[in-house]
Design an enzyme around this catalytic site. Structure first.
Site, mmCIF file in Angstrom:
data_model
loop_
_atom_site.group_PDB
_atom_site.id
_atom_site.type_symbol
_atom_site.label_atom_id
_atom_site.label_comp_id
_atom_site.label_asym_id
_atom_site.label_seq_id
_atom_site.Cartn_x
_atom_site.Cartn_y
_atom_site.Cartn_z
ATOM 1 N N CYS A 1 -30.347 -7.538 26.428
ATOM 2 C CA CYS A 1 -31.294 -8.204 25.524
ATOM 3 C C CYS A 1 -32.216 -9.156 26.277
ATOM 4 O O CYS A 1 -33.410 -9.261 25.974
ATOM 5 C CB CYS A 1 -30.539 -8.977 24.448
ATOM 6 S SG CYS A 1 -29.513 -7.958 23.377
ATOM 7 N N ASP B 1 -51.652 -2.446 6.887
ATOM 8 C CA ASP B 1 -51.431 -2.222 5.460
ATOM 9 C C ASP B 1 -49.992 -2.521 5.047
ATOM 10 O O ASP B 1 -49.604 -2.286 3.906
ATOM 11 C CB ASP B 1 -51.804 -0.787 5.071
ATOM 12 C CG ASP B 1 -51.009 0.262 5.861
ATOM 13 O OD1 ASP B 1 -50.156 -0.117 6.693
ATOM 14 O OD2 ASP B 1 -51.258 1.471 5.646
#
Length: 237
Positions: free
Chosen positions: A60, A153
């Protein structure tokens, strides 16, 4: 408490993971820059939400370091990043210092994008992010390495799901963004291994004469044994 839309999440009301074309859940969550609502944070930008098993873990750290280093490339494409890990905001702030140190970049003192705190794994559950095959020391499933690309959108344009043991390729994520943005604005498709600037493909749904008008740089059709003229190329618009 995590809120998605007008609902409060609970173990008895699990929503299905978003599918391509769905409006992405407008969740509210605590992050390293305060409480945000996702759609407000993204505004008119594209967005990438990517999850991590937990803070202070090696894979990570390399991923967030790479994402931070590529910040200018994402900004150039009008893309906002937001990470997620199951630990607390306080842990995220401490971990961010390690990530910047991993990058060996002393010019940056503030981490360039927010990280969501998901200590109860509510958001990981709601968005289908858990990796059932990889568990932590207490036996709980780890958060998988999800990538959600969200358009202006607010609809989901792409999702990738890596197991907790495999780090992501952020060059590929940039490549995908270039393809998504190009094909959102031009009636073309991108072939295998396409890179920005390479030739693109003319979809079979566009008739031949119309394709000639639409792509004045020329349309090349590859001859095939079937005689079907569906492999059509044109320079990138």
């Amino acid at each position: 408490m995590l809120r998605i839309g007008s609902r409060t999440s609970s173990s008895s009301s699990i929503m299905p993971a978003p599918l391509l074309g769905d409006v992405f859940p407008n969740f509210e969550a605590d992050t390293t820059i305060g409480t945000i609502r996702l759609h407000d944070y993204l505004g008119d930008s594209w967005g990438i939400l990517f999850s991590h098993p937990r803070d202070y873990t090696p894979v990570c750290t390399t991923e967030l370091g790479r994402a931070a280093a590529l910040g200018p490339q994402f900004a150039k494409r009008n893309v906002k990043l937001i990470g997620l890990s199951i630990d607390s905001v306080e842990d995220h702030h401490g971990w961010s210092k390690d990530i910047l140190a991993y990058n060996n970049d002393e010019t940056v003192s503030v981490f360039p994008f927010p990280i969501i705190a998901d200590a109860k794994r509510e958001l990981a559950v709601e968005l289908g992010m858990l990796d059932a095959n990889e568990k932590d020391q207490s036996g709980m499933p780890l958060t998988a390495r999800c990538v959600f690309v969200i358009g202006p959108d607010k609809k989901l344009k792409l999702s990738l799901l890596y197991p907790a043991t495999t780090g992501r390729n952020f060059n590929e994520i940039l490549r995908v963004i270039d393809s998504l943005q190009l094909t959102a604005n031009q009636q073309v498709a991108t072939p295998v291994d396409w890179q920005s600037g390479n030739r693109v493909m003319v979809p079979p749904s566009i008739p031949e004469e119309e394709a000639k008008r639409m792509f004045p740089a020329g349309v090349y059709t590859k001859e095939l044994p079937s005689g079907k003229k569906y492999l059509r190329y044109t320079p990138q618009p």
